[in-house]
Design a protein around this motif. Structure first.
Motif, mmCIF file in Angstrom:
data_model
loop_
_atom_site.group_PDB
_atom_site.id
_atom_site.type_symbol
_atom_site.label_atom_id
_atom_site.label_comp_id
_atom_site.label_asym_id
_atom_site.label_seq_id
_atom_site.Cartn_x
_atom_site.Cartn_y
_atom_site.Cartn_z
ATOM 1 N N CYS A 56 -73.795 -65.290 -18.188
ATOM 2 C CA CYS A 56 -72.901 -64.164 -17.921
ATOM 3 C C CYS A 56 -71.483 -64.621 -17.552
ATOM 4 C CB CYS A 56 -73.465 -63.291 -16.818
ATOM 5 S SG CYS A 56 -74.916 -62.379 -17.359
ATOM 6 N N PHE B 115 -71.940 -56.008 -22.237
ATOM 7 C CA PHE B 115 -72.470 -55.882 -20.887
ATOM 8 C C PHE B 115 -71.902 -56.984 -20.014
ATOM 9 C CE2 PHE B 115 -76.849 -53.959 -22.236
ATOM 10 C CZ PHE B 115 -76.221 -52.790 -22.600
ATOM 11 N N SER B 116 -71.749 -56.701 -18.724
ATOM 12 C CA SER B 116 -71.346 -57.722 -17.757
ATOM 13 C C SER B 116 -71.772 -57.248 -16.369
ATOM 14 C CB SER B 116 -69.834 -57.961 -17.789
ATOM 15 O OG SER B 116 -69.147 -56.783 -17.421
ATOM 16 N N GLY C 142 -74.955 -56.772 -24.887
ATOM 17 C CA GLY C 142 -74.252 -55.510 -25.101
ATOM 18 C C GLY C 142 -75.136 -54.488 -25.796
ATOM 19 N N ASP D 233 -71.419 -53.507 -14.591
ATOM 20 C CA ASP D 233 -71.125 -52.459 -15.567
ATOM 21 C C ASP D 233 -71.964 -51.199 -15.342
ATOM 22 O OD1 ASP D 233 -73.656 -52.802 -16.714
ATOM 23 O OD2 ASP D 233 -72.928 -54.056 -18.348
ATOM 24 N N ASP D 234 -71.800 -50.233 -16.235
ATOM 25 C CA ASP D 234 -72.471 -48.945 -16.102
ATOM 26 C C ASP D 234 -73.889 -48.939 -16.653
ATOM 27 O OD1 ASP D 234 -70.257 -47.739 -14.945
ATOM 28 O OD2 ASP D 234 -69.390 -47.196 -16.878
ATOM 29 N N TRP E 93 -76.035 -52.263 -9.619
ATOM 30 C CA TRP E 93 -74.692 -52.624 -9.154
ATOM 31 C C TRP E 93 -74.083 -51.489 -8.334
ATOM 32 C CZ3 TRP E 93 -75.029 -57.448 -10.151
ATOM 33 C CH2 TRP E 93 -75.554 -57.908 -11.366
ATOM 34 N N THR F 194 -70.387 -51.746 -27.048
ATOM 35 C CA THR F 194 -69.692 -52.310 -25.896
ATOM 36 C C THR F 194 -70.514 -53.460 -25.340
ATOM 37 O OG1 THR F 194 -68.560 -51.811 -23.821
ATOM 38 C CG2 THR F 194 -70.709 -50.801 -24.126
ATOM 39 N N TRP G 32 -81.212 -56.032 -16.755
ATOM 40 C CA TRP G 32 -80.852 -54.839 -17.518
ATOM 41 C C TRP G 32 -82.089 -54.253 -18.195
ATOM 42 C CZ3 TRP G 32 -76.544 -58.468 -18.595
ATOM 43 C CH2 TRP G 32 -75.325 -58.040 -18.069
#
Length: 197
Positions: free
Chosen positions: A194, A160-161, A141, A164-165, A170, A158, A76
């Protein structure tokens, strides 16, 4: 299904997603902000308070990063380099992790990261913001804060995983036959950081 038919169906799904995002923004506009204290962090330049991280902006984005032990958090963070120069024209931006400043600095240099980092190791910041699990593990997050004079409030957050956006890779993988497939490979696997907390 034929290529054109599938493309039409996918375009419809994307329109639905865009509509949901608009509803999310409208809902967010109604939230009552959560007042927070002016947390103190450690950085490579010395101690710094949350209020100082805003810079000239009234808004601040703080990433809850789990540190060098989490390969997904690193993934990320690698993505932040591309948009950091753009996001700071609109809001302050900083990555917070439990790693000590000297560890952060060395790791950031090895990755070519250009965004600022702070350590929350000696504060209750991550726990107070809800980014420590019931088992005591760190969670990834983002929290967004607003400063109005001496008052700081959290206006959204929010977690993170994978998928996600907040990590574009991804969505590129989603377009490949077989999706993510075996990535990042059987030798690496899915990092335990995770998994469900």
């Amino acid at each position: 299904m034929k290529y054109a038919d599938v493309n039409g169906k996918l375009a419809d799904y994307r329109r639905q997603i865009a509509s949901i995002r608009e509803s999310m923004r409208e809902t967010l506009a109604t939230v009552e902000p959560q007042e927070v204290k002016d947390y103190e962090f450690a950085s490579a330049e010395g101690s710094v308070h949350l209020s100082e991280l805003f810079g000239e902006h009234e808004d601040l984005i703080v990433i809850h990063n789990m540190g060098v032990a989490c390969s997904y958090c690193t993934l990320w963070a690698d993505g932040y380099n591309g948009f950091h120069q753009h996001v700071v024209t609109r809001a302050g931006f900083v990555v917070s992790s439990p790693d000590r400043p000297e560890v952060q600095k060395k790791f950031a240099e090895s990755r070519g990261w250009r965004f600022p980092m702070v350590s929350h190791a000696d504060s209750s910041f991550a726990a107070d913001m809800g980014y420590v699990s019931a088992k005591g593990g760190w969670m990834p997050g983002v929290s967004v804060f607003r400063r109005d004079g001496d008052v700081i409030t959290r206006v959204s957050d929010t977690g993170f995983s994978p998928g996600d956006d907040f990590c574009a890779i991804w969505h590129f993988f989603d377009m490949l036959p077989g999706g993510i497939g075996e990535w990042p490979g059987p030798s690496k696997g899915r990092p335990s950081c995770c998994e469900s907390h």
